[in-house]
Design a protein around this motif. Structure first.
Motif, mmCIF file in Angstrom:
data_model
loop_
_atom_site.group_PDB
_atom_site.id
_atom_site.type_symbol
_atom_site.label_atom_id
_atom_site.label_comp_id
_atom_site.label_asym_id
_atom_site.label_seq_id
_atom_site.Cartn_x
_atom_site.Cartn_y
_atom_site.Cartn_z
ATOM 1 N N LEU A 97 0.823 -1.212 0.000
ATOM 2 C CA LEU A 97 0.000 0.000 0.000
ATOM 3 C C LEU A 97 0.859 1.265 0.000
ATOM 4 C CD1 LEU A 97 -2.798 -1.203 2.422
ATOM 5 C CD2 LEU A 97 -3.073 -0.613 -0.008
ATOM 6 N N THR A 98 2.006 1.209 0.645
ATOM 7 C CA THR A 98 2.918 2.359 0.629
ATOM 8 C C THR A 98 3.367 2.644 -0.794
ATOM 9 O OG1 THR A 98 3.684 1.895 2.866
ATOM 10 C CG2 THR A 98 5.095 3.287 1.507
ATOM 11 N N ALA A 103 2.577 6.307 -5.765
ATOM 12 C CA ALA A 103 2.425 6.430 -7.213
ATOM 13 C C ALA A 103 1.846 7.783 -7.658
ATOM 14 C CB ALA A 103 1.586 5.275 -7.751
ATOM 15 N N PRO A 104 0.748 8.253 -7.083
ATOM 16 C CA PRO A 104 0.222 9.537 -7.567
ATOM 17 C C PRO A 104 0.969 10.722 -6.937
ATOM 18 C CG PRO A 104 -1.275 8.632 -5.938
ATOM 19 C CD PRO A 104 -0.168 7.636 -6.124
ATOM 20 N N ALA A 105 2.229 10.880 -7.297
ATOM 21 C CA ALA A 105 3.075 11.981 -6.804
ATOM 22 C C ALA A 105 3.200 11.983 -5.280
ATOM 23 C CB ALA A 105 2.552 13.328 -7.304
ATOM 24 N N GLY A 106 3.082 10.822 -4.678
ATOM 25 C CA GLY A 106 3.231 10.720 -3.235
ATOM 26 C C GLY A 106 2.068 11.279 -2.443
ATOM 27 N N LEU A 107 0.919 11.474 -3.080
ATOM 28 C CA LEU A 107 -0.234 12.088 -2.407
ATOM 29 C C LEU A 107 -0.651 11.331 -1.150
ATOM 30 C CD1 LEU A 107 -2.501 13.195 -5.387
ATOM 31 C CD2 LEU A 107 -1.099 14.623 -3.902
ATOM 32 N N GLY A 108 -0.581 10.010 -1.212
ATOM 33 C CA GLY A 108 -0.972 9.212 -0.049
ATOM 34 C C GLY A 108 -0.064 9.425 1.141
ATOM 35 N N TRP A 110 1.790 12.410 1.503
ATOM 36 C CA TRP A 110 1.612 13.814 1.882
ATOM 37 C C TRP A 110 0.358 14.012 2.724
ATOM 38 C CZ3 TRP A 110 5.392 17.155 1.493
ATOM 39 C CH2 TRP A 110 6.382 16.969 0.526
ATOM 40 N N TRP A 111 -0.603 13.124 2.559
ATOM 41 C CA TRP A 111 -1.856 13.232 3.292
ATOM 42 C C TRP A 111 -1.620 13.270 4.798
ATOM 43 C CZ3 TRP A 111 -6.587 14.624 2.233
ATOM 44 C CH2 TRP A 111 -7.580 14.367 3.157
ATOM 45 N N ALA A 112 -0.574 12.613 5.268
ATOM 46 C CA ALA A 112 -0.283 12.564 6.708
ATOM 47 C C ALA A 112 -0.060 13.961 7.293
ATOM 48 C CB ALA A 112 0.936 11.682 6.968
ATOM 49 N N LEU A 113 0.330 14.917 6.469
ATOM 50 C CA LEU A 113 0.524 16.287 6.957
ATOM 51 C C LEU A 113 -0.795 16.941 7.356
ATOM 52 C CD1 LEU A 113 3.119 17.592 4.347
ATOM 53 C CD2 LEU A 113 3.552 16.978 6.738
ATOM 54 N N PHE A 114 -1.894 16.504 6.737
ATOM 55 C CA PHE A 114 -3.188 17.141 6.965
ATOM 56 C C PHE A 114 -4.138 16.294 7.809
ATOM 57 C CE2 PHE A 114 -1.450 18.362 2.836
ATOM 58 C CZ PHE A 114 -1.249 19.714 3.057
ATOM 59 N N ASP A 115 -3.811 15.041 7.977
ATOM 60 C CA ASP A 115 -4.663 14.122 8.722
ATOM 61 C C ASP A 115 -4.565 14.405 10.219
ATOM 62 O OD1 ASP A 115 -6.166 11.369 8.385
ATOM 63 O OD2 ASP A 115 -4.838 11.167 10.124
ATOM 64 N N ARG A 116 -5.689 14.342 10.917
ATOM 65 C CA ARG A 116 -5.694 14.612 12.363
ATOM 66 C C ARG A 116 -4.800 13.656 13.134
ATOM 67 N NH1 ARG A 116 -11.885 16.235 13.939
ATOM 68 N NH2 ARG A 116 -11.980 17.991 12.515
ATOM 69 N N GLY A 117 -4.789 12.400 12.735
ATOM 70 C CA GLY A 117 -3.957 11.399 13.403
ATOM 71 C C GLY A 117 -2.586 11.252 12.775
ATOM 72 N N HIS A 118 -2.260 12.124 11.820
ATOM 73 C CA HIS A 118 -0.994 12.085 11.085
ATOM 74 C C HIS A 118 -0.787 10.737 10.405
ATOM 75 C CE1 HIS A 118 0.031 15.982 12.657
ATOM 76 N NE2 HIS A 118 -0.199 15.548 13.890
ATOM 77 N N LEU A 119 -1.869 10.181 9.859
ATOM 78 C CA LEU A 119 -1.815 8.909 9.159
ATOM 79 C C LEU A 119 -1.899 9.137 7.659
ATOM 80 C CD1 LEU A 119 -4.285 6.808 11.350
ATOM 81 C CD2 LEU A 119 -1.791 6.891 11.506
#
Length: 139
Positions: A97-98, A103-108, A110-119
């Motif tokens: 899954l990592t 694959a999509p420019a690391g979007l998955g 980068w999402w950890a920066l905005f996620d409340r649980g940093h996931l």
């Protein structure tokens, strides 16, 4: 930032492991077949071997000690969302899954920066998370 530094540390270590794996495979192949590993089927098998070495590096450390060497250096530990250690299956799912989330420019990731649980997406989909360990007490 800790995740990124841990990943960079691990990439440097994996590069060293791959150099050693390449040296061993090259010496063995040339000793047995006196051939070239850069052409045809030997090349494909060699690339699969190196991919396997990378996969085993992460699966071994994530499932047995819950930390790769880079994670130990940065006091990170990988656990399932229920706090239990990862099985080989959990570690394999997280690794796959990592790679997909990168694959999509690391979007998955980068999402950890905005996620409340940093996931990241891979954390949520694999049911795992990174925890920061406390500094060891000085004696």
């Amino acid at each position: 930032m800790r995740r990124i530094l841990s990943a960079i540390y691990d990439l440097m270590l994996v590069a060293g492991v791959l150099v050693m794996a390449t040296a061993l495979a090259t010496l063995a192949y040339q000793g047995l077949f006196d051939g070239d590993l850069t052409q045809g089927l030997p090349r494909i098998l060699f690339q699969a071997y190196l991919l396997g070495v990378c996969v085993l590096y992460y699966l071994y450390f994530w499932s047995s000690g819950r930390q790769s060497l880079g994670m130990r250096a940065w006091r990170l530990q990988l656990v399932r969302l229920d706090g239990q250690p990862l099985s080989w299956g959990d570690a394999f799912r997280r690794l796959g899954l990592t790679l997909l989330c990168m694959a999509p420019a690391g979007l998955g990731l980068w999402w950890a920066l905005f996620d409340r649980g940093h996931l990241g997406w891979h954390d949520r989909l694999s049911g795992t998370r990174l925890v920061i360990l406390a500094k060891p007490k000085k004696r």
